[in-house]
Design a protein around this motif. Structure first.
Motif, PDB file in Angstrom:
ATOM      1  N   PHE A 180       0.829  -1.203   0.000  1.00 43.55           N
ATOM      2  CA  PHE A 180       0.000   0.000   0.000  1.00 43.55           C
ATOM      3  C   PHE A 180       0.866   1.257   0.000  1.00 43.55           C
ATOM      4  O   PHE A 180       0.523   2.259  -0.619  1.00 43.55           O
ATOM      5  N   SER A 181       1.997   1.198   0.699  1.00 44.88           N
ATOM      6  CA  SER A 181       2.921   2.320   0.690  1.00 44.88           C
ATOM      7  C   SER A 181       3.515   2.525  -0.704  1.00 44.88           C
ATOM      8  O   SER A 181       3.673   3.662  -1.170  1.00 44.88           O
ATOM      9  N   LEU A 182       3.848   1.419  -1.385  1.00 43.24           N
ATOM     10  CA  LEU A 182       4.377   1.521  -2.746  1.00 43.24           C
ATOM     11  C   LEU A 182       3.330   2.095  -3.698  1.00 43.24           C
ATOM     12  O   LEU A 182       3.640   2.920  -4.570  1.00 43.24           O
ATOM     13  N   TRP A 183       2.087   1.679  -3.534  1.00 44.46           N
ATOM     14  CA  TRP A 183       0.981   2.212  -4.344  1.00 44.46           C
ATOM     15  C   TRP A 183       0.871   3.725  -4.133  1.00 44.46           C
ATOM     16  O   TRP A 183       0.745   4.493  -5.096  1.00 44.46           O
ATOM     17  N   ALA A 184       0.954   4.163  -2.895  1.00 42.63           N
ATOM     18  CA  ALA A 184       0.906   5.599  -2.593  1.00 42.63           C
ATOM     19  C   ALA A 184       2.092   6.329  -3.212  1.00 42.63           C
ATOM     20  O   ALA A 184       1.956   7.470  -3.684  1.00 42.63           O
ATOM     21  N   ALA A 185       3.262   5.679  -3.227  1.00 42.76           N
ATOM     22  CA  ALA A 185       4.447   6.308  -3.824  1.00 42.76           C
ATOM     23  C   ALA A 185       4.274   6.493  -5.334  1.00 42.76           C
ATOM     24  O   ALA A 185       4.705   7.509  -5.895  1.00 42.76           O
ATOM     25  N   VAL A 186       3.643   5.519  -5.997  1.00 39.34           N
ATOM     26  CA  VAL A 186       3.381   5.662  -7.437  1.00 39.34           C
ATOM     27  C   VAL A 186       2.448   6.845  -7.686  1.00 39.34           C
ATOM     28  O   VAL A 186       2.667   7.664  -8.592  1.00 39.34           O
ATOM     29  N   LEU A 187       1.395   6.962  -6.865  1.00 39.19           N
ATOM     30  CA  LEU A 187       0.491   8.105  -6.993  1.00 39.19           C
ATOM     31  C   LEU A 187       1.226   9.408  -6.735  1.00 39.19           C
ATOM     32  O   LEU A 187       1.009  10.413  -7.422  1.00 39.19           O
ATOM     33  N   MET A 188       2.096   9.393  -5.729  1.00 37.97           N
ATOM     34  CA  MET A 188       2.873  10.590  -5.417  1.00 37.97           C
ATOM     35  C   MET A 188       3.748  10.996  -6.601  1.00 37.97           C
ATOM     36  O   MET A 188       3.856  12.184  -6.932  1.00 37.97           O
ATOM     37  N   ALA A 189       4.360  10.014  -7.267  1.00 34.80           N
ATOM     38  CA  ALA A 189       5.242  10.317  -8.396  1.00 34.80           C
ATOM     39  C   ALA A 189       4.482  11.010  -9.520  1.00 34.80           C
ATOM     40  O   ALA A 189       4.922  12.032 -10.052  1.00 34.80           O
ATOM     41  N   PHE A 190       3.327  10.470  -9.887  1.00 37.10           N
ATOM     42  CA  PHE A 190       2.540  11.103 -10.942  1.00 37.10           C
ATOM     43  C   PHE A 190       1.986  12.448 -10.481  1.00 37.10           C
ATOM     44  O   PHE A 190       1.834  13.372 -11.282  1.00 37.10           O
ATOM     45  N   GLY A 191       1.707  12.566  -9.183  1.00 37.02           N
ATOM     46  CA  GLY A 191       1.258  13.843  -8.648  1.00 37.02           C
ATOM     47  C   GLY A 191       2.349  14.893  -8.699  1.00 37.02           C
ATOM     48  O   GLY A 191       2.085  16.062  -9.024  1.00 37.02           O
ATOM     49  N   VAL A 192       3.572  14.499  -8.381  1.00 38.57           N
ATOM     50  CA  VAL A 192       4.711  15.420  -8.469  1.00 38.57           C
ATOM     51  C   VAL A 192       4.920  15.872  -9.904  1.00 38.57           C
ATOM     52  O   VAL A 192       5.180  17.050 -10.179  1.00 38.57           O
ATOM     53  N   ALA A 193       4.791  14.933 -10.846  1.00 39.52           N
ATOM     54  CA  ALA A 193       4.942  15.288 -12.261  1.00 39.52           C
ATOM     55  C   ALA A 193       3.888  16.299 -12.689  1.00 39.52           C
ATOM     56  O   ALA A 193       4.185  17.250 -13.420  1.00 39.52           O
ATOM     57  N   ALA A 194       2.648  16.115 -12.211  1.00 39.64           N
ATOM     58  CA  ALA A 194       1.562  16.997 -12.622  1.00 39.64           C
ATOM     59  C   ALA A 194       1.586  18.329 -11.886  1.00 39.64           C
ATOM     60  O   ALA A 194       1.342  19.381 -12.485  1.00 39.64           O
ATOM     61  N   ALA A 195       1.887  18.290 -10.582  1.00 42.89           N
ATOM     62  CA  ALA A 195       1.829  19.518  -9.778  1.00 42.89           C
ATOM     63  C   ALA A 195       3.080  20.361  -9.896  1.00 42.89           C
ATOM     64  O   ALA A 195       3.048  21.564  -9.609  1.00 42.89           O
ATOM     65  N   GLY A 196       4.183  19.740 -10.323  1.00 45.12           N
ATOM     66  CA  GLY A 196       5.441  20.477 -10.353  1.00 45.12           C
ATOM     67  C   GLY A 196       6.067  20.618 -11.711  1.00 45.12           C
ATOM     68  O   GLY A 196       7.214  21.064 -11.821  1.00 45.12           O
ATOM     69  N   GLU A 197       5.327  20.226 -12.758  1.00 46.97           N
ATOM     70  CA  GLU A 197       5.856  20.310 -14.127  1.00 46.97           C
ATOM     71  C   GLU A 197       7.201  19.602 -14.231  1.00 46.97           C
ATOM     72  O   GLU A 197       8.167  20.109 -14.803  1.00 46.97           O
ATOM     73  N   VAL A 198       7.248  18.413 -13.658  1.00 48.33           N
ATOM     74  CA  VAL A 198       8.450  17.579 -13.686  1.00 48.33           C
ATOM     75  C   VAL A 198       8.225  16.471 -14.704  1.00 48.33           C
ATOM     76  O   VAL A 198       7.135  15.884 -14.746  1.00 48.33           O
ATOM     77  N   PRO A 199       9.208  16.143 -15.546  1.00 51.51           N
ATOM     78  CA  PRO A 199       9.043  15.015 -16.464  1.00 51.51           C
ATOM     79  C   PRO A 199       8.661  13.743 -15.713  1.00 51.51           C
ATOM     80  O   PRO A 199       9.207  13.457 -14.646  1.00 51.51           O
ATOM     81  N   THR A 200       7.735  12.989 -16.271  1.00 51.25           N
ATOM     82  CA  THR A 200       7.188  11.827 -15.566  1.00 51.25           C
ATOM     83  C   THR A 200       8.268  10.818 -15.190  1.00 51.25           C
ATOM     84  O   THR A 200       8.277  10.299 -14.065  1.00 51.25           O
ATOM     85  N   ARG A 201       9.174  10.536 -16.098  1.00 55.52           N
ATOM     86  CA  ARG A 201      10.214   9.548 -15.799  1.00 55.52           C
ATOM     87  C   ARG A 201      11.087  10.008 -14.639  1.00 55.52           C
ATOM     88  O   ARG A 201      11.402   9.214 -13.742  1.00 55.52           O
TER      89      ARG A 201
END
Length: 245
Positions: free
Chosen positions: A201-222
């Protein structure tokens, strides 16, 4: 006489699913929408409700008898106490546990919302993005949902038991060590700590966090995925290995 065709009848457009829920199964699409137009309220409410459900389910099944007897025996008090005194000690331990569990359920969602919001800001800064301030808490709120699902499963598991011990209660499996224990292959020592660190569940949250960081911070997804995964590994190792969690 006017005849209205079916095509002329106004059709109501289907209502789109909340982006916070879409993100659970399609994080790339859902988190982008959540950062752009989403709100924190729905995800936060779900997380709070599930945490409280787990807390109340657990306290309704808790039985401190064995833990109290073990504590009194270790302290050399068991032979000198009456049954009434032992019963009072047991009830006192159960009440203390109930207060802590409910307080934890109340504080879980607010505390982790703030921590995850801080995590979004730190990751965006570290990955050289440009944060959109209004997107921070909506994104952080979605990362609470995997934990909410874990709480819901814990609550259901607790309610299916006649009673639960004060210490070492087995609820829904969250990590690799739990899954292996269910199948009769429990880990020990350092392997147990590493197994506890791999929390699904923590890993699942980390994946969501990664895509959220990409969207909220204009960071490349990779870059966001790699950076967030590295941060998650370090955090899990610190909390689960170094601190024995």
């Amino acid at each position: 006489m006017n005849v209205s065709s079916e095509a002329e009848v106004p059709q109501r457009a289907p209502r789109a699913a909340p982006p916070a829920l879409v993100a659970l199964i399609a994080p790339d699409v859902g988190m982008e929408r959540q950062a752009r137009v989403g709100k924190a309220g729905l995800a936060f409410a779900i997380a709070l409700a599930c945490a409280l459900f787990a807390a109340f389910s657990l306290v309704s099944r808790i039985d401190a008898t064995s833990a109290t007897l073990r504590k009194l025996e270790q302290g050399g008090q068991l032979t000198t106490m009456s049954e009434r005194q032992i019963e009072d000690e047991t009830k006192s331990a159960e009440r203390l546990f109930q207060v802590k569990a409910v307080a934890g359920g109340v504080l879980d969602a607010p505390v982790f919302l703030l921590l995850d919001g801080l995590g979004v800001l730190v990751l965006v800064w570290f990955l050289r993005g440009k944060v959109k301030g209004r997107a921070v808490f909506p994104v952080a709120a979605v990362t609470l949902l995997p934990g909410a699902i874990a709480h819901a499963l814990d609550g259901i598991t607790a309610l299916r038991q006649a009673s639960l011990p004060l210490e070492g209660a087995r609820l829904a499996p969250h990590n690799l060590a739990d899954v292996l224990a269910v199948f009769g292959h429990p880990l020990t020592g350092a392997a147990l700590k590493l197994g506890n660190a791999f929390d699904f569940f923590s890993l699942w949250a980390a994946v969501l966090m990664a895509f959220g960081v990409a969207a909220a911070g204009e960071v490349p997804t990779r870059r966001a995925l790699i950076g967030t995964f590295c941060a998650w590994v370090c955090l899990r190792l610190i909390t689960s290995v170094a601190m024995g969690g």
